[in-house]
Design a protein around this motif. Sequence first.
Motif, PDB file in Angstrom:
ATOM      1  N   LYS A 120       5.740 -14.746  -6.049  1.00 58.65           N
ATOM      2  CA  LYS A 120       6.153 -15.941  -5.309  1.00 58.65           C
ATOM      3  C   LYS A 120       5.730 -17.204  -6.059  1.00 58.65           C
ATOM      4  CE  LYS A 120       6.076 -13.692  -0.791  1.00 58.65           C
ATOM      5  NZ  LYS A 120       5.434 -13.662   0.548  1.00 58.65           N
ATOM      6  N   THR A 121       4.469 -17.257  -6.468  1.00 56.78           N
ATOM      7  CA  THR A 121       3.964 -18.377  -7.246  1.00 56.78           C
ATOM      8  C   THR A 121       3.188 -17.827  -8.431  1.00 56.78           C
ATOM      9  OG1 THR A 121       3.739 -19.700  -5.228  1.00 56.78           O
ATOM     10  CG2 THR A 121       2.633 -20.520  -7.199  1.00 56.78           C
ATOM     11  N   ILE A 122       3.622 -18.194  -9.623  1.00 56.35           N
ATOM     12  CA  ILE A 122       3.010 -17.676 -10.852  1.00 56.35           C
ATOM     13  C   ILE A 122       2.610 -18.844 -11.738  1.00 56.35           C
ATOM     14  CG2 ILE A 122       3.457 -16.398 -12.983  1.00 56.35           C
ATOM     15  CD1 ILE A 122       5.398 -14.665 -11.344  1.00 56.35           C
ATOM     16  N   PHE A 123       1.405 -18.776 -12.258  1.00 53.48           N
ATOM     17  CA  PHE A 123       0.973 -19.723 -13.278  1.00 53.48           C
ATOM     18  C   PHE A 123       0.740 -18.918 -14.550  1.00 53.48           C
ATOM     19  CE2 PHE A 123      -1.656 -22.750 -15.588  1.00 53.48           C
ATOM     20  CZ  PHE A 123      -0.998 -23.945 -15.312  1.00 53.48           C
ATOM     21  N   SER A 134       2.531 -22.959 -17.505  1.00 51.85           N
ATOM     22  CA  SER A 134       3.804 -23.171 -16.822  1.00 51.85           C
ATOM     23  C   SER A 134       3.707 -22.648 -15.405  1.00 51.85           C
ATOM     24  CB  SER A 134       4.960 -22.476 -17.562  1.00 51.85           C
ATOM     25  OG  SER A 134       4.732 -21.082 -17.672  1.00 51.85           O
ATOM     26  N   LEU A 135       4.532 -23.227 -14.536  1.00 56.71           N
ATOM     27  CA  LEU A 135       4.525 -22.886 -13.116  1.00 56.71           C
ATOM     28  C   LEU A 135       5.905 -22.383 -12.710  1.00 56.71           C
ATOM     29  CD1 LEU A 135       3.175 -22.964 -10.280  1.00 56.71           C
ATOM     30  CD2 LEU A 135       3.944 -25.345 -10.110  1.00 56.71           C
ATOM     31  N   SER A 235     -11.790 -23.160 -15.509  1.00 54.64           N
ATOM     32  CA  SER A 235     -10.474 -23.782 -15.705  1.00 54.64           C
ATOM     33  C   SER A 235      -9.405 -23.084 -14.888  1.00 54.64           C
ATOM     34  CB  SER A 235     -10.111 -23.765 -17.193  1.00 54.64           C
ATOM     35  OG  SER A 235     -11.057 -24.483 -17.964  1.00 54.64           O
ATOM     36  N   LEU A 236      -9.456 -21.753 -14.815  1.00 59.31           N
ATOM     37  CA  LEU A 236      -8.489 -21.024 -13.997  1.00 59.31           C
ATOM     38  C   LEU A 236      -8.779 -21.195 -12.509  1.00 59.31           C
ATOM     39  CD1 LEU A 236      -8.050 -17.731 -16.066  1.00 59.31           C
ATOM     40  CD2 LEU A 236      -6.610 -19.784 -16.062  1.00 59.31           C
ATOM     41  N   THR A 247      -0.264 -14.900  -8.859  1.00 57.89           N
ATOM     42  CA  THR A 247      -0.626 -14.269 -10.119  1.00 57.89           C
ATOM     43  C   THR A 247      -0.823 -15.317 -11.199  1.00 57.89           C
ATOM     44  OG1 THR A 247       0.717 -12.323  -9.552  1.00 57.89           O
ATOM     45  CG2 THR A 247       0.100 -12.563 -11.851  1.00 57.89           C
ATOM     46  N   ILE A 248      -1.839 -15.102 -12.022  1.00 56.41           N
ATOM     47  CA  ILE A 248      -2.022 -15.858 -13.259  1.00 56.41           C
ATOM     48  C   ILE A 248      -1.828 -14.881 -14.406  1.00 56.41           C
ATOM     49  CG2 ILE A 248      -3.627 -17.160 -14.700  1.00 56.41           C
ATOM     50  CD1 ILE A 248      -4.985 -18.138 -12.149  1.00 56.41           C
TER      51      ILE A 248
END
Length: 302
Positions: A120-123, A134-135, A235-236, A247-248
């Motif tokens: 759904k949301t990934i960095f 990037s996002l 930083s993360l 998810t990263i």
Amino acid sequence: MHYGFDIGGTKISFAVFDQQFHQIAYQRLATPSRFSDLLDLIEGLVNQHDSQYGQRGTIGIGAPGCTDGEHWYAANAPAVNQQPFKQQLQLRIKRPLVVTNDANCFGIAEAVAIAPEHNKTIFAVILGTGVGGSLIVNGHLIEGKHGLTGEWGHQPLPLLGCSAAVKQLNLPELNCNCGRIGCIDTYISGTGLQNLASFFTGQTLSAEAVVAAWQQGDSAATQVVECYIECLAASLAMIINFIDPDTIILGGGLSQVAEFYPAVIANWQKYTLISNPSTQLQASQFGADSGVRGAAYLGSRL
């Protein structure tokens, strides 16, 4: 057919993908130093493969840097720096195309391949010579007005605002190529690991050499890597607090060090607003091929 270009300061990767996104051709070439020569090279590859496959392929291009809408700015890629890159190339090849930051290409390539429950949301983060991000939200790349979304590497390292952490880690203030002091990029990139090694040991060591020495139990390398892991975790954690991604994903050379992952997860809990966040941290699936694959994918959406 779908063509992807990943332009770096010294090398260009070019790949061709079919409609099912199977890679059917790949080349790695030196990056020309002149803008006109770069345009010639890209135009030549496009025309050659259009002729070979009997169709006009879609085109996506990734490069370091960002745009003001007219010119591309990339200190690490002189051939396109301050040039009207997209406009001039479209005039030559006479079709629409995508030009975006290389970290965006990396991120979208990984995002479309990830399990639905985590996408759904990934960095996506590149830990290479520099740091890129990037996002991607619900399968859509978020670029922003100037293509700067995800460029968190040029924010101050969070630990520098914590006097206890600075004292405990003996953390240096490092100069960044962007002209600022203390950017995340100068600590967690491959160059950043070298910077920390130079500060703590007084030696000029490659990131690979530092990691190898740490894995062999060297005490000086252990100090360097423990500081690096703390900087990466903080930083993360900033990303988790700002964006709260499912998810990263880590890419780039340092993403291949498997021991970093559990260490970072254990440490980022000290800096996140909730304890034990369920954010997934994982390595890239496509490795060095993510850039050209993502560029081609973005081009195909046209």
